[in-house]
Design a protein around this motif. Sequence first.
Motif, PDB file in Angstrom:
ATOM      1  N   GLN A  45     -12.975 -57.429 -27.366  1.00  0.00           N
ATOM      2  CA  GLN A  45     -14.031 -58.151 -27.043  1.00  0.00           C
ATOM      3  C   GLN A  45     -14.598 -58.555 -28.556  1.00  0.00           C
ATOM      4  OE1 GLN A  45     -16.061 -59.244 -24.452  1.00  0.00           O
ATOM      5  NE2 GLN A  45     -16.921 -60.430 -26.211  1.00  0.00           N
ATOM      6  N   ASN A  46     -14.762 -59.676 -28.617  1.00  0.00           N
ATOM      7  CA  ASN A  46     -15.265 -60.407 -29.973  1.00  0.00           C
ATOM      8  C   ASN A  46     -16.967 -60.135 -29.914  1.00  0.00           C
ATOM      9  OD1 ASN A  46     -16.360 -61.979 -31.910  1.00  0.00           O
ATOM     10  ND2 ASN A  46     -14.378 -63.004 -32.207  1.00  0.00           N
ATOM     11  N   CYS A  47     -17.623 -59.626 -30.560  1.00  0.00           N
ATOM     12  CA  CYS A  47     -18.728 -59.248 -30.684  1.00  0.00           C
ATOM     13  C   CYS A  47     -19.771 -60.634 -30.823  1.00  0.00           C
ATOM     14  CB  CYS A  47     -19.767 -58.137 -31.238  1.00  0.00           C
ATOM     15  SG  CYS A  47     -18.757 -56.520 -30.891  1.00  0.00           S
ATOM     16  N   ALA A  48     -19.045 -61.571 -31.750  1.00  0.00           N
ATOM     17  CA  ALA A  48     -19.960 -62.601 -32.381  1.00  0.00           C
ATOM     18  C   ALA A  48     -19.742 -63.774 -31.208  1.00  0.00           C
ATOM     19  CB  ALA A  48     -19.079 -63.121 -33.597  1.00  0.00           C
ATOM     20  N   ALA A  49     -18.707 -63.564 -30.258  1.00  0.00           N
ATOM     21  CA  ALA A  49     -18.564 -64.644 -29.230  1.00  0.00           C
ATOM     22  C   ALA A  49     -19.415 -64.818 -28.213  1.00  0.00           C
ATOM     23  CB  ALA A  49     -17.089 -64.740 -28.883  1.00  0.00           C
ATOM     24  N   ILE A  58     -22.125 -56.801 -20.628  1.00  0.00           N
ATOM     25  CA  ILE A  58     -20.649 -57.142 -20.458  1.00  0.00           C
ATOM     26  C   ILE A  58     -20.189 -55.735 -20.802  1.00  0.00           C
ATOM     27  CG2 ILE A  58     -18.577 -58.026 -21.705  1.00  0.00           C
ATOM     28  CD1 ILE A  58     -20.161 -60.736 -21.932  1.00  0.00           C
ATOM     29  N   LEU A  59     -20.729 -54.949 -21.898  1.00  0.00           N
ATOM     30  CA  LEU A  59     -20.201 -53.694 -22.235  1.00  0.00           C
ATOM     31  C   LEU A  59     -20.549 -52.560 -21.354  1.00  0.00           C
ATOM     32  CD1 LEU A  59     -20.881 -53.590 -26.017  1.00  0.00           C
ATOM     33  CD2 LEU A  59     -18.835 -53.973 -25.230  1.00  0.00           C
ATOM     34  N   PHE A  60     -21.605 -52.496 -20.891  1.00  0.00           N
ATOM     35  CA  PHE A  60     -22.113 -51.372 -19.954  1.00  0.00           C
ATOM     36  C   PHE A  60     -22.202 -51.903 -18.706  1.00  0.00           C
ATOM     37  CE2 PHE A  60     -23.900 -50.596 -24.257  1.00  0.00           C
ATOM     38  CZ  PHE A  60     -23.928 -49.099 -24.122  1.00  0.00           C
ATOM     39  N   GLY A  61     -22.016 -53.044 -17.935  1.00  0.00           N
ATOM     40  CA  GLY A  61     -22.125 -53.230 -16.785  1.00  0.00           C
ATOM     41  C   GLY A  61     -23.393 -53.320 -16.198  1.00  0.00           C
ATOM     42  N   THR A  62     -23.561 -53.740 -14.978  1.00  0.00           N
ATOM     43  CA  THR A  62     -24.720 -54.069 -14.158  1.00  0.00           C
ATOM     44  C   THR A  62     -25.053 -53.171 -12.762  1.00  0.00           C
ATOM     45  OG1 THR A  62     -24.060 -56.101 -13.295  1.00  0.00           O
ATOM     46  CG2 THR A  62     -25.215 -56.267 -15.414  1.00  0.00           C
ATOM     47  N   THR A  63     -26.024 -53.021 -12.581  1.00  0.00           N
ATOM     48  CA  THR A  63     -26.521 -52.808 -11.347  1.00  0.00           C
ATOM     49  C   THR A  63     -27.305 -53.678 -10.400  1.00  0.00           C
ATOM     50  OG1 THR A  63     -28.562 -51.647 -11.716  1.00  0.00           O
ATOM     51  CG2 THR A  63     -26.699 -50.203 -11.786  1.00  0.00           C
ATOM     52  N   SER A  64     -26.993 -53.646  -9.127  1.00  0.00           N
ATOM     53  CA  SER A  64     -27.796 -54.609  -8.170  1.00  0.00           C
ATOM     54  C   SER A  64     -29.115 -54.543  -8.458  1.00  0.00           C
ATOM     55  CB  SER A  64     -27.531 -54.520  -6.628  1.00  0.00           C
ATOM     56  OG  SER A  64     -28.008 -55.551  -5.978  1.00  0.00           O
ATOM     57  N   GLY A  75     -18.754 -52.253 -16.701  1.00  0.00           N
ATOM     58  CA  GLY A  75     -18.820 -53.076 -17.929  1.00  0.00           C
ATOM     59  C   GLY A  75     -17.152 -52.827 -18.516  1.00  0.00           C
ATOM     60  N   LEU A  76     -17.295 -52.984 -19.824  1.00  0.00           N
ATOM     61  CA  LEU A  76     -15.754 -53.134 -20.567  1.00  0.00           C
ATOM     62  C   LEU A  76     -15.649 -51.507 -20.646  1.00  0.00           C
ATOM     63  CD1 LEU A  76     -15.775 -56.172 -22.866  1.00  0.00           C
ATOM     64  CD2 LEU A  76     -15.020 -55.863 -20.659  1.00  0.00           C
ATOM     65  N   PHE A  77     -16.598 -50.744 -21.007  1.00  0.00           N
ATOM     66  CA  PHE A  77     -16.457 -49.177 -21.244  1.00  0.00           C
ATOM     67  C   PHE A  77     -15.743 -48.824 -20.071  1.00  0.00           C
ATOM     68  CE2 PHE A  77     -19.948 -49.748 -24.374  1.00  0.00           C
ATOM     69  CZ  PHE A  77     -19.441 -49.082 -25.405  1.00  0.00           C
ATOM     70  N   ILE A 121     -17.150 -41.378 -19.436  1.00  0.00           N
ATOM     71  CA  ILE A 121     -15.973 -42.163 -19.848  1.00  0.00           C
ATOM     72  C   ILE A 121     -14.854 -41.539 -20.718  1.00  0.00           C
ATOM     73  CG2 ILE A 121     -16.808 -44.389 -19.138  1.00  0.00           C
ATOM     74  CD1 ILE A 121     -17.350 -44.759 -22.258  1.00  0.00           C
ATOM     75  N   ASN A 122     -13.638 -42.217 -20.740  1.00  0.00           N
ATOM     76  CA  ASN A 122     -12.869 -41.504 -21.818  1.00  0.00           C
ATOM     77  C   ASN A 122     -12.019 -42.642 -22.703  1.00  0.00           C
ATOM     78  OD1 ASN A 122     -10.692 -40.468 -23.287  1.00  0.00           O
ATOM     79  ND2 ASN A 122      -9.585 -40.015 -21.546  1.00  0.00           N
ATOM     80  N   VAL A 123     -12.796 -43.227 -23.522  1.00  0.00           N
ATOM     81  CA  VAL A 123     -12.364 -44.559 -24.231  1.00  0.00           C
ATOM     82  C   VAL A 123     -12.466 -44.353 -25.675  1.00  0.00           C
ATOM     83  CG1 VAL A 123     -12.952 -46.906 -24.582  1.00  0.00           C
ATOM     84  CG2 VAL A 123     -13.575 -46.153 -22.480  1.00  0.00           C
ATOM     85  N   ARG A 124     -11.074 -44.649 -26.255  1.00  0.00           N
ATOM     86  CA  ARG A 124     -11.166 -44.685 -27.814  1.00  0.00           C
ATOM     87  C   ARG A 124     -11.914 -46.123 -28.211  1.00  0.00           C
ATOM     88  NH1 ARG A 124      -6.378 -43.298 -31.931  1.00  0.00           N
ATOM     89  NH2 ARG A 124      -7.478 -42.568 -33.642  1.00  0.00           N
ATOM     90  N   ILE A 125     -12.631 -46.033 -29.251  1.00  0.00           N
ATOM     91  CA  ILE A 125     -13.416 -47.154 -29.738  1.00  0.00           C
ATOM     92  C   ILE A 125     -12.688 -47.538 -31.002  1.00  0.00           C
ATOM     93  CG2 ILE A 125     -15.722 -48.078 -30.389  1.00  0.00           C
ATOM     94  CD1 ILE A 125     -15.691 -47.465 -27.522  1.00  0.00           C
TER      95      ILE A 125
END
Length: 235
Positions: A45-49, A58-64, A75-77, A121-125
């Motif tokens: 994900q390009n943070c500037a775009a 986009i990163l964390f997602g949303t709830t209704s 989200g992307l995580f 979550i288990n994500v390598r940043i």
Amino acid sequence: KKIYKIADSSSPVLIYGETGTGKELVVQSIHNASFKRRKKPFIAQNCAAIPRNLLESILFGTTSGSFTGSKEKPGLFELADGGTLFLDEINSMNIDLQAKLLRVLQEGKIRRLGGNKTIKINVRIIASTNRSPLEAVEKGLIRQDLYYRLNVISLNVIPLRERKEDIQMLVEYFIEMYNCMLNKKVKGISMKCLEKFYEYDWPGNVRELKYIIERIMNFSDNNIIDIEDLPKYIK
């Protein structure tokens, strides 16, 4: 060598390099060399775009119901769980959002926007910046505490003008690639042409070299790339 050493670590990585040096290729190589993560998602994900107010959702997602028209959406995580999330141009990320990213790095948990459920979550940043990280910290573009957390492993992708010995190998690789893509039969590059490449400073780095070879091969009917094939500004 460094990529293979760090591939199976879970530590965050900060990559610094000018535009066009190939930072995302380095990130993909780290992911692909990892026995733990290479079969899991790789998301960039390009943070500037993305507008700053949208990047968080986009990163964390949303709830209704978290805002008008919002739906349950990961989200992307979450989407990158088990794999790698590459945050390009981290210096463009909002400072407040950087604080939330730091919390994710420290705790390995997220919460969707408007939600009260904590998701492990288990994500390598892996993050990158196209300017000096210390300069970005001094100018307030990157939080100091986030910099320390990301900079556990740092890689500097040096510009092409400082590694001109790589030019011939890169040219040969791009010729082979575009022979397949463009159905050409170019065998190589003349020494005079190569000398011009060595003299040039490559402000656009490897990306510029790649597109020059593509441009030449679209127009040339010769077996060898020669001096007359070069753009005027390189000649």
